[in-house]
Motif scaffolding. Structure first.
Motif: not given
Length: 515
Positions: A431-438, A481-484, A490-492
């Motif tokens: 969610d933080v990366f907004n990318k799928t992890l393997t 999506e909601e968590n992203v 918050l990352f900002g």
């Protein structure tokens, strides 16, 4: 040789980490045959100090190899050799007999922060050293640790005849030969990645010369196991011992992240992002490092100081889940902590953790950073603190990802390390990366990566690229999506906290040094 006979051949990959060691016996296809693990303490006698006893580590290495060898005798497997993976950036001065004069300074030791501050007043010097070594000027590197020893413990410095790391010490104890691999050398801050040799100008700056340094060999270099070490480990004398590489760069090999556009993301005691490159690669803004893997392969990336060690701190100091009470109930304290954190929404109700308890490496390279919880209010509980720590570590890794994205397109992020046992932490990272992890089917990357170097040295594998087809995806974690949206906001704030509190971090670090 038939496939059946090949599957009977194993290499033991030994992964020496910050607080523990694993020995895992692998067949060439990555099958885990058997394993053993042991643990040792991280010593923190003063603020900024983080030490370990090299002999205690070596005894743990002997123990896990012996236990693994004993298991192999009942499994009809042929042991071909042992290959080593060790933690980066360790330093202990050695005497004339190549025995440690002191406890070993680990990567987390930042007592040389004042030396780093002094050096950073000369940006041209810092850039020159960085471009030659691939190592930003930082207290984690042995280069600055040696200068600290020279200035603050001159009597010990005079007794020092050799510069040691945990890798060359392990290899020496096992084989009676004192050498260091290119990978470990390239994480010292003193190895020139263009000339592939110790940089004598940088050595002179540290107050030593090349006679202090071990000869540098390839990561697939092997030497026979000595008779005395063999007896202690229940192994045959003369068994090949492959010197291997550092744990960080071997993770990519072990989890199959060996193609362009593939990255590895790891959270263990610390954390890191890494990508493979054919040539040494440095960042114009000096945010990333570059270390050797094999003769024709390098790894560019960035490591954060504070990963799972902060969750352990929460376990022991906030939740008080240490000791034997939970063990008696057959409850894993981390499972209990994860369960509590799962009841808290993404963003921990506005509680942000800056997890820089031991300073920080990439991308800031600032040993004066300290940890903090921002946004605390009366509605926050221990459960919020647990989740905020998990999220804060992911924010730190995201800062590294932003730097590495400038090196090329990212097609696949593979994860490894102890945090992969937590589905919640993996989902937070996605969610933080907004990318799928393997999540690969082999998450113990460094140990298998070491074993692969063993098979390569033996000619049973051609190159590290062979692992690309051997390691399969166990599960994918897609961002929610909601968590992203929550984490982007918050990352900002997280990033601005670092930038706006530089003076305050420096002042509190100076205060703590007086304690």
């Amino acid at each position: 040789m038939s496939m059946e006979s090949a599957n009977q051949e194993v290499w033991i990959g030994v992964d020496v980490g910050t607080t523990g060691v694993r020995a895992i016996a692998y067949t060439a296809d990555g099958t885990n045959v058997c394993s053993a693990e042991a643990f040792y303490p991280l010593l923190t006698p003063h603020p900024d100090w983080a030490e370990e006893n090299p002999l205690q580590i070596y005894e743990s290495v002997e123990q896990v190899i012996r236990q693994t060898a004993d298991q192999l005798r009942y499994k009809n497997k042929e042991l071909c050799g042992v290959a080593l993976s060790t933690v980066m950036h360790s330093f202990a001065g050695l005497n004339a007999d190549k025995e440690p004069l002191m406890d070993m300074q680990t990567w987390a030791d930042s007592r040389s922060v004042d030396i780093v501050k002094e050096m950073k007043k000369d940006p041209d010097l810092c850039r020159s050293f960085y471009e030659r070594t691939g190592c930003p000027i930082h207290a984690s590197y042995p280069f600055t640790k040696i200068i600290w020893l020279h200035r603050h413990q001159p009597d010990l410095f005079k007794q020092m005849k050799f510069v040691g790391s945990i890798k060359d010490y392990m290899f020496y104890k096992m084989t009676d030969q004192w050498v260091i691999d290119k990978s470990t050398a390239s994480t010292s801050g003193m190895y020139n990645e263009q000339t592939l040799a110790w940089d004598e100008d940088i050595l002179a700056y540290a107050g030593i010369d090349i006679s202090y340094m071990p000869p540098v060999v390839s990561t697939t270099y092997s030497h026979p196991l000595s008779a005395s070490a063999a007896a202690a480990m229940h192994l045959p004398a003369g068994l090949p011992i492959v010197i291997g590489a550092t744990d960080g760069v071997l993770v990519n090999v072990g989890i199959g992240a060996v193609q362009p556009g593939q990255l590895s993301a790891t959270i263990g005691t610390s954390g890191a992002f890494r990508m493979l490159t054919r040539q040494p690669k440095t960042d114009p803004n000096m945010r990333t490092w570059c270390y050797n893997l094999t003769d024709d392969m390098w790894v560019a990336g960035g490591a954060i100081n504070n990963g799972g060690m902060i969750l352990r701190w929460v376990r022991d100091k906030i939740c008080h889940y240490g000791g034997s009470k939970l063990e008696d109930l057959d409850i894993d304290p981390y499972d209990l902590m994860t369960m509590k954190a799962e009841h808290i929404d993404a963003g921990a109700d506005g509680l942000i953790c800056l997890p820089c308890f031991t300073g920080e490496r990439a991308p800031y390279w600032n040993s004066e950073l300290r940890g903090m919880f921002f946004g605390l209010s009366l509605n926050h509980s221990r459960s919020h603190i647990i989740r905020a720590v998990m999220e804060g570590v992911c924010y730190s890794l995201n800062s590294v990802l932003l730097a590495l994205q400038e090196f090329g397109d990212i097609k696949d992020i593979r994860v490894s390390g102890s945090f992969t046992k937590s589905h919640l932490w993996l989902q937070i990272l996605a969610d933080v990366f907004n990318k799928t992890l393997t999540l690969p089917d082999n998450s113990e990357g460094a140990a298998y990566g070491a074993a692969v170097l063993g098979f390569i040295s033996q000619g049973k594998m051609q190159s590290i690229a062979d692992t690309a087809s051997l390691v399969k995806a166990k599960k994918l974690y897609a961002p929610i999506e909601e968590n992203v949206a929550t984490y982007e906001q918050l990352f900002g704030i997280f990033a601005r906290l670092y930038n706006k509190l530089q003076d305050e971090f420096a002042e509190i670090t100076a205060y703590q040094k007086k304690i």
